[in-house]
Design a protein around this motif. Structure first.
Motif, PDB file in Angstrom:
ATOM      1  N   GLU A  62       0.817  -1.217   0.000  1.00  0.00           N
ATOM      2  CA  GLU A  62       0.000   0.000   0.000  1.00  0.00           C
ATOM      3  C   GLU A  62       0.853   1.270   0.000  1.00  0.00           C
ATOM      4  OE1 GLU A  62      -3.385   0.351  -0.272  1.00  0.00           O
ATOM      5  OE2 GLU A  62      -3.526  -1.805  -0.549  1.00  0.00           O
ATOM      6  N   GLY A  66       0.796   3.911  -2.954  1.00  0.00           N
ATOM      7  CA  GLY A  66       0.084   5.174  -2.824  1.00  0.00           C
ATOM      8  C   GLY A  66       0.215   5.848  -1.469  1.00  0.00           C
ATOM      9  N   GLN A  70      -3.397   6.140   1.032  1.00  0.00           N
ATOM     10  CA  GLN A  70      -4.013   5.016   0.315  1.00  0.00           C
ATOM     11  C   GLN A  70      -4.226   3.833   1.247  1.00  0.00           C
ATOM     12  OE1 GLN A  70      -2.758   3.779  -3.701  1.00  0.00           O
ATOM     13  NE2 GLN A  70      -2.433   1.749  -2.813  1.00  0.00           N
ATOM     14  N   TYR A  73      -7.213   4.691   3.328  1.00  0.00           N
ATOM     15  CA  TYR A  73      -8.418   4.727   2.494  1.00  0.00           C
ATOM     16  C   TYR A  73      -8.877   3.320   2.128  1.00  0.00           C
ATOM     17  CZ  TYR A  73     -11.643   5.634  -1.292  1.00  0.00           C
ATOM     18  OH  TYR A  73     -12.769   5.646  -2.080  1.00  0.00           O
ATOM     19  N   ASN A  74      -7.933   2.435   1.876  1.00  0.00           N
ATOM     20  CA  ASN A  74      -8.266   1.068   1.487  1.00  0.00           C
ATOM     21  C   ASN A  74      -8.657   0.191   2.668  1.00  0.00           C
ATOM     22  OD1 ASN A  74      -8.020   1.496  -1.249  1.00  0.00           O
ATOM     23  ND2 ASN A  74      -5.899   0.828  -1.353  1.00  0.00           N
ATOM     24  N   PHE A 124     -10.581  11.461  -3.882  1.00  0.00           N
ATOM     25  CA  PHE A 124      -9.491  10.641  -3.350  1.00  0.00           C
ATOM     26  C   PHE A 124      -8.143  11.281  -3.659  1.00  0.00           C
ATOM     27  CE2 PHE A 124      -6.342   7.229  -4.184  1.00  0.00           C
ATOM     28  CZ  PHE A 124      -6.147   6.839  -2.875  1.00  0.00           C
TER      29      PHE A 124
END
Length: 168
Positions: A62, A66, A70, A73-74, A124
């Motif tokens: 991850e 990003g 990220q 967010y994921n 995003f």
């Protein structure tokens, strides 16, 4: 506990390639043993060492792709920051990485809920500017990734029995 098995030949071949290939043998075998993906149900079937290795794999993938925004967010923020992951890494000898994760955890606690919200691609992408506090930590991870991955690989190599059963 689920038994994670790897073939000795596969391990030797990966070890001759590089540390990423070496770790991938352990990560892939562990994922295969639990049905492909770590979740709350199958996590109980793994040791702390196995969970930590999978967590490092997630962190690595991850953040290299990003950054911490990220990762959060994921949906991995809770897994990485609300569990003793950083403490275990510290015990594995990765003190600098653990220290950085404790610092990032503070930002996660402050911003995590807003980062996790559903949004479109434009929103995003705007988060990277909005939450630029993570930038230095993203850079620190990228700069140290090779050394940290080597340290994880060395720990795994020195404690193979904590991760897998080797078969002929």
């Amino acid at each position: 506990m689920v038994q994670v098995k790897v073939k000795d030949a596969a391990l030797r071949e990966a070890a001759m390639q590089d540390m990423d290939a070496f770790l991938a043998v352990f990560v892939n075998a562990t994922k295969e043993a639990i049905g492909g993906e770590l979740n709350a149900d199958n996590m109980q079937q793994l040791s702390v060492s196995q969970i930590t290795l999978l967590a490092y794999d997630i962190l690595h993938e991850e953040v290299m792709d990003g950054g911490f925004v990220q990762l959060i967010y994921n949906g991995y923020g809770g897994f990485i920051f609300d569990n003793p992951f950083a403490k275990v890494l510290r015990d594995w000898g990765l003190r600098d990485l653990a220290k950085m994760l404790f610092a990032v955890r503070k930002l996660y606690k402050e911003h995590g809920a807003r980062i996790c919200r559903e949004c479109d691609d434009e929103e995003f992408m705007a988060m990277f500017e909005q939450y630029s506090d993570f930038d230095d930590y993203d850079d620190e991870f990228v700069e140290n990734e090779e050394a940290w991955t080597a340290a994880v690989a060395q720990y795994v190599d020195n404690h193979i029995d904590d991760f897998v059963i080797i078969e002929e």
